[in-house]
Design a protein around this motif. Structure first.
Motif, PDB file in Angstrom:
ATOM      1  N   ALA A 103      48.650  79.139  53.699  1.00 42.47           N
ATOM      2  CA  ALA A 103      47.612  78.968  54.900  1.00 42.47           C
ATOM      3  C   ALA A 103      49.088  80.084  55.888  1.00 42.47           C
ATOM      4  CB  ALA A 103      47.112  77.406  55.433  1.00 42.47           C
ATOM      5  N   THR A 104      49.564  78.832  56.122  1.00 47.59           N
ATOM      6  CA  THR A 104      51.014  80.182  57.636  1.00 47.59           C
ATOM      7  C   THR A 104      51.254  81.684  56.546  1.00 47.59           C
ATOM      8  OG1 THR A 104      51.624  77.991  57.419  1.00 47.59           O
ATOM      9  CG2 THR A 104      53.162  79.535  57.830  1.00 47.59           C
ATOM     10  N   MET A 125      42.485  77.362  56.978  1.00 45.74           N
ATOM     11  CA  MET A 125      42.996  77.119  57.998  1.00 45.74           C
ATOM     12  C   MET A 125      43.694  78.502  57.876  1.00 45.74           C
ATOM     13  SD  MET A 125      42.582  74.439  59.550  1.00 45.74           S
ATOM     14  CE  MET A 125      44.019  74.049  60.202  1.00 45.74           C
ATOM     15  N   GLY A 126      44.120  79.319  57.110  1.00 48.34           N
ATOM     16  CA  GLY A 126      44.945  80.463  57.474  1.00 48.34           C
ATOM     17  C   GLY A 126      44.130  81.268  58.517  1.00 48.34           C
ATOM     18  N   VAL A 127      43.355  81.542  57.875  1.00 48.65           N
ATOM     19  CA  VAL A 127      42.234  82.681  59.014  1.00 48.65           C
ATOM     20  C   VAL A 127      42.153  81.527  60.260  1.00 48.65           C
ATOM     21  CG1 VAL A 127      39.900  83.509  59.674  1.00 48.65           C
ATOM     22  CG2 VAL A 127      41.025  83.316  57.042  1.00 48.65           C
ATOM     23  N   CYS A 128      41.548  80.885  60.660  1.00 44.39           N
ATOM     24  CA  CYS A 128      42.346  80.564  62.092  1.00 44.39           C
ATOM     25  C   CYS A 128      43.002  79.834  62.498  1.00 44.39           C
ATOM     26  CB  CYS A 128      41.330  78.591  61.440  1.00 44.39           C
ATOM     27  SG  CYS A 128      39.713  78.498  61.416  1.00 44.39           S
ATOM     28  N   ASN A 129      43.926  79.900  62.362  1.00 47.53           N
ATOM     29  CA  ASN A 129      45.681  80.117  62.126  1.00 47.53           C
ATOM     30  C   ASN A 129      45.992  81.326  62.788  1.00 47.53           C
ATOM     31  OD1 ASN A 129      46.184  77.226  62.341  1.00 47.53           O
ATOM     32  ND2 ASN A 129      47.683  77.384  60.590  1.00 47.53           N
ATOM     33  N   GLY A 130      45.592  82.493  62.123  1.00 45.94           N
ATOM     34  CA  GLY A 130      45.844  83.468  62.283  1.00 45.94           C
ATOM     35  C   GLY A 130      45.398  84.203  63.512  1.00 45.94           C
ATOM     36  N   PHE A 131      44.131  83.181  63.796  1.00 46.29           N
ATOM     37  CA  PHE A 131      43.182  83.937  65.373  1.00 46.29           C
ATOM     38  C   PHE A 131      44.132  83.326  66.167  1.00 46.29           C
ATOM     39  CE2 PHE A 131      40.520  82.570  68.487  1.00 46.29           C
ATOM     40  CZ  PHE A 131      39.780  83.708  68.215  1.00 46.29           C
ATOM     41  N   VAL A 132      43.876  81.954  66.217  1.00 46.30           N
ATOM     42  CA  VAL A 132      45.217  81.792  67.187  1.00 46.30           C
ATOM     43  C   VAL A 132      46.816  82.350  67.713  1.00 46.30           C
ATOM     44  CG1 VAL A 132      46.067  79.549  67.950  1.00 46.30           C
ATOM     45  CG2 VAL A 132      44.406  79.112  66.967  1.00 46.30           C
ATOM     46  N   PHE A 133      47.356  82.775  66.097  1.00 39.59           N
ATOM     47  CA  PHE A 133      48.553  83.797  66.477  1.00 39.59           C
ATOM     48  C   PHE A 133      48.032  84.742  67.863  1.00 39.59           C
ATOM     49  CE2 PHE A 133      50.719  81.531  62.750  1.00 39.59           C
ATOM     50  CZ  PHE A 133      50.952  80.220  63.300  1.00 39.59           C
ATOM     51  N   VAL A 134      47.339  85.266  66.829  1.00 42.99           N
ATOM     52  CA  VAL A 134      46.660  86.494  67.152  1.00 42.99           C
ATOM     53  C   VAL A 134      46.171  86.685  69.050  1.00 42.99           C
ATOM     54  CG1 VAL A 134      44.990  88.660  67.351  1.00 42.99           C
ATOM     55  CG2 VAL A 134      46.052  88.410  65.381  1.00 42.99           C
ATOM     56  N   LEU A 135      45.599  85.854  69.364  1.00 43.87           N
ATOM     57  CA  LEU A 135      45.512  84.976  70.358  1.00 43.87           C
ATOM     58  C   LEU A 135      46.544  85.393  71.142  1.00 43.87           C
ATOM     59  CD1 LEU A 135      42.846  84.966  72.451  1.00 43.87           C
ATOM     60  CD2 LEU A 135      43.378  82.715  71.614  1.00 43.87           C
ATOM     61  N   ALA A 171      36.646  78.223  69.263  1.00 47.03           N
ATOM     62  CA  ALA A 171      36.632  79.843  68.650  1.00 47.03           C
ATOM     63  C   ALA A 171      37.001  79.583  67.358  1.00 47.03           C
ATOM     64  CB  ALA A 171      36.996  80.412  70.057  1.00 47.03           C
ATOM     65  N   PRO A 172      38.356  79.639  67.292  1.00 45.17           N
ATOM     66  CA  PRO A 172      38.907  79.603  66.078  1.00 45.17           C
ATOM     67  C   PRO A 172      37.792  79.973  64.665  1.00 45.17           C
ATOM     68  CG  PRO A 172      40.267  78.738  66.845  1.00 45.17           C
ATOM     69  CD  PRO A 172      39.386  78.724  67.349  1.00 45.17           C
ATOM     70  N   ALA A 173      37.457  78.457  64.356  1.00 41.95           N
ATOM     71  CA  ALA A 173      36.159  78.121  63.733  1.00 41.95           C
ATOM     72  C   ALA A 173      35.480  79.397  63.449  1.00 41.95           C
ATOM     73  CB  ALA A 173      35.427  76.855  63.219  1.00 41.95           C
ATOM     74  N   GLU A 174      34.878  79.491  64.845  1.00 40.98           N
ATOM     75  CA  GLU A 174      33.631  79.944  64.090  1.00 40.98           C
ATOM     76  C   GLU A 174      34.250  82.000  63.995  1.00 40.98           C
ATOM     77  OE1 GLU A 174      31.628  82.776  68.430  1.00 40.98           O
ATOM     78  OE2 GLU A 174      31.768  80.049  68.068  1.00 40.98           O
ATOM     79  N   PHE A 175      35.071  82.315  64.971  1.00 43.03           N
ATOM     80  CA  PHE A 175      35.935  83.496  64.192  1.00 43.03           C
ATOM     81  C   PHE A 175      35.634  83.230  62.816  1.00 43.03           C
ATOM     82  CE2 PHE A 175      39.784  85.728  62.382  1.00 43.03           C
ATOM     83  CZ  PHE A 175      38.653  86.962  63.070  1.00 43.03           C
ATOM     84  N   TRP A 176      35.903  82.346  61.883  1.00 46.68           N
ATOM     85  CA  TRP A 176      36.466  82.785  60.649  1.00 46.68           C
ATOM     86  C   TRP A 176      34.836  83.250  59.973  1.00 46.68           C
ATOM     87  CZ3 TRP A 176      33.847  78.403  57.096  1.00 46.68           C
ATOM     88  CH2 TRP A 176      33.865  78.522  56.514  1.00 46.68           C
ATOM     89  N   TRP A 177      34.184  81.787  60.711  1.00 45.79           N
ATOM     90  CA  TRP A 177      33.008  81.664  60.630  1.00 45.79           C
ATOM     91  C   TRP A 177      32.015  83.355  60.189  1.00 45.79           C
ATOM     92  CZ3 TRP A 177      29.551  80.123  56.258  1.00 45.79           C
ATOM     93  CH2 TRP A 177      28.426  79.904  56.333  1.00 45.79           C
ATOM     94  N   LYS A 178      31.938  83.995  61.565  1.00 47.05           N
ATOM     95  CA  LYS A 178      30.843  85.081  61.905  1.00 47.05           C
ATOM     96  C   LYS A 178      31.947  85.848  62.470  1.00 47.05           C
ATOM     97  CE  LYS A 178      28.438  83.503  65.825  1.00 47.05           C
ATOM     98  NZ  LYS A 178      28.314  83.106  67.328  1.00 47.05           N
ATOM     99  N   GLY A 179      33.754  86.027  61.285  1.00 47.61           N
ATOM    100  CA  GLY A 179      34.266  87.457  61.737  1.00 47.61           C
ATOM    101  C   GLY A 179      34.301  87.572  60.101  1.00 47.61           C
ATOM    102  N   LEU A 180      34.126  86.890  59.315  1.00 44.63           N
ATOM    103  CA  LEU A 180      33.778  87.069  57.630  1.00 44.63           C
ATOM    104  C   LEU A 180      32.518  87.037  57.340  1.00 44.63           C
ATOM    105  CD1 LEU A 180      36.769  84.777  56.257  1.00 44.63           C
ATOM    106  CD2 LEU A 180      36.589  87.384  56.541  1.00 44.63           C
ATOM    107  N   GLY A 193      30.088  85.107  57.096  1.00 42.85           N
ATOM    108  CA  GLY A 193      29.906  83.590  56.472  1.00 42.85           C
ATOM    109  C   GLY A 193      29.427  83.595  55.370  1.00 42.85           C
ATOM    110  N   GLY A 194      28.905  84.502  54.653  1.00 45.67           N
ATOM    111  CA  GLY A 194      28.464  85.079  53.350  1.00 45.67           C
ATOM    112  C   GLY A 194      30.395  84.592  52.107  1.00 45.67           C
ATOM    113  N   ILE A 195      30.760  86.322  52.998  1.00 46.26           N
ATOM    114  CA  ILE A 195      32.437  85.894  52.918  1.00 46.26           C
ATOM    115  C   ILE A 195      32.870  84.595  52.453  1.00 46.26           C
ATOM    116  CG2 ILE A 195      34.384  87.889  52.767  1.00 46.26           C
ATOM    117  CD1 ILE A 195      32.350  89.325  51.561  1.00 46.26           C
ATOM    118  N   ALA A 196      32.995  84.283  54.011  1.00 44.58           N
ATOM    119  CA  ALA A 196      33.635  83.067  53.996  1.00 44.58           C
ATOM    120  C   ALA A 196      33.568  81.616  53.052  1.00 44.58           C
ATOM    121  CB  ALA A 196      33.383  82.728  55.648  1.00 44.58           C
ATOM    122  N   LEU A 197      32.157  82.147  53.024  1.00 50.40           N
ATOM    123  CA  LEU A 197      32.012  81.148  52.033  1.00 50.40           C
ATOM    124  C   LEU A 197      32.628  81.012  50.278  1.00 50.40           C
ATOM    125  CD1 LEU A 197      28.520  79.603  52.255  1.00 50.40           C
ATOM    126  CD2 LEU A 197      30.390  78.574  53.130  1.00 50.40           C
TER     127      LEU A 197
END
Length: 180
Positions: free
Chosen positions: A52-53, A114-124, A143-152, A154-158
């Motif tokens: 994840a890191t 968490m890899g995607v969520c933490n990546g969002f925070v690092f980029v921010l 916002a990080p979890a929302e980015f995971w869902w909307k940025g990917l 939904g279907g790709i996230a799942l």
């Protein structure tokens, strides 16, 4: 008094069956289980955390050049790679016990998220600094979890979660059965 009679002839007991190679236990005793669920959990946790890191840092390093489609492909490839790594270690450490594969599979799913969520925070933090991060945490902490869902999408996230969890369990089962 009765005259002494000779003792009845006792037949000797048949000898115990010989020990078979590879089976060091007497018949009737089950073999001891091999593998450790605790080791499978611990190493699955370490590999998932490292993965994840690493993925978050990869997103940080490439966010300026990464398209949305590229990020989705990278996410699915990451989920598959993490499933193979965590599943391989969980199968090796857990042995033939399928109960030892559940927690590493859940950890791999958490690591993908968490890899995607933490990546969002690092980029921010890199793009907007600490002020942007503080503003996000005050007004939109999810916002990080929302980015995971909307940025990917939904279907790709799942799909990534399914690949991480199912792939980890499947790989661990495959490796664990060979460890018998």
């Amino acid at each position: 008094m009765q005259p002494m009679q000779p003792a009845p002839h006792m037949q000797p007991m048949p000898p115990a069956p010989p020990m078979q190679p590879g089976y060091p236990y007497q018949p009737g005793f089950p073999p001891q289980r091999r593998g450790s669920g605790a080791k499978a959990f611990l190493l699955g946790w370490l590999i998932s955390g490292f993965g994840a890191t690493a993925f978050a840092l990869l997103l940080l390093a490439s966010y300026e050049d990464l398209s949305k489609v590229g990020m989705r492909v990278l996410y699915v490839v990451f989920a598959l790679g993490l499933a193979l790594a965590v599943g391989g270690v969980a199968g090796k450490m857990g042995g033939p016990n399928p109960g030892a594969y559940v927690a590493p599979a859940l950890l791999a799913m958490l690591a993908v998220f968490m890899g995607v969520c933490n990546g969002f925070v690092f980029v921010l933090l890199d793009a907007g600094g600490a002020d942007a991060f503080e503003a996000m945490m005050e007004h939109q902490a999810g916002a990080p979890a929302e980015f995971w869902w909307k940025g990917l999408k939904g279907g790709i996230a799942l799909l990534g979660l399914a690949i991480a969890g199912g792939g980890t369990f499947g790989m661990a089962s495959l490796i664990g059965k060979r460890a018998r």
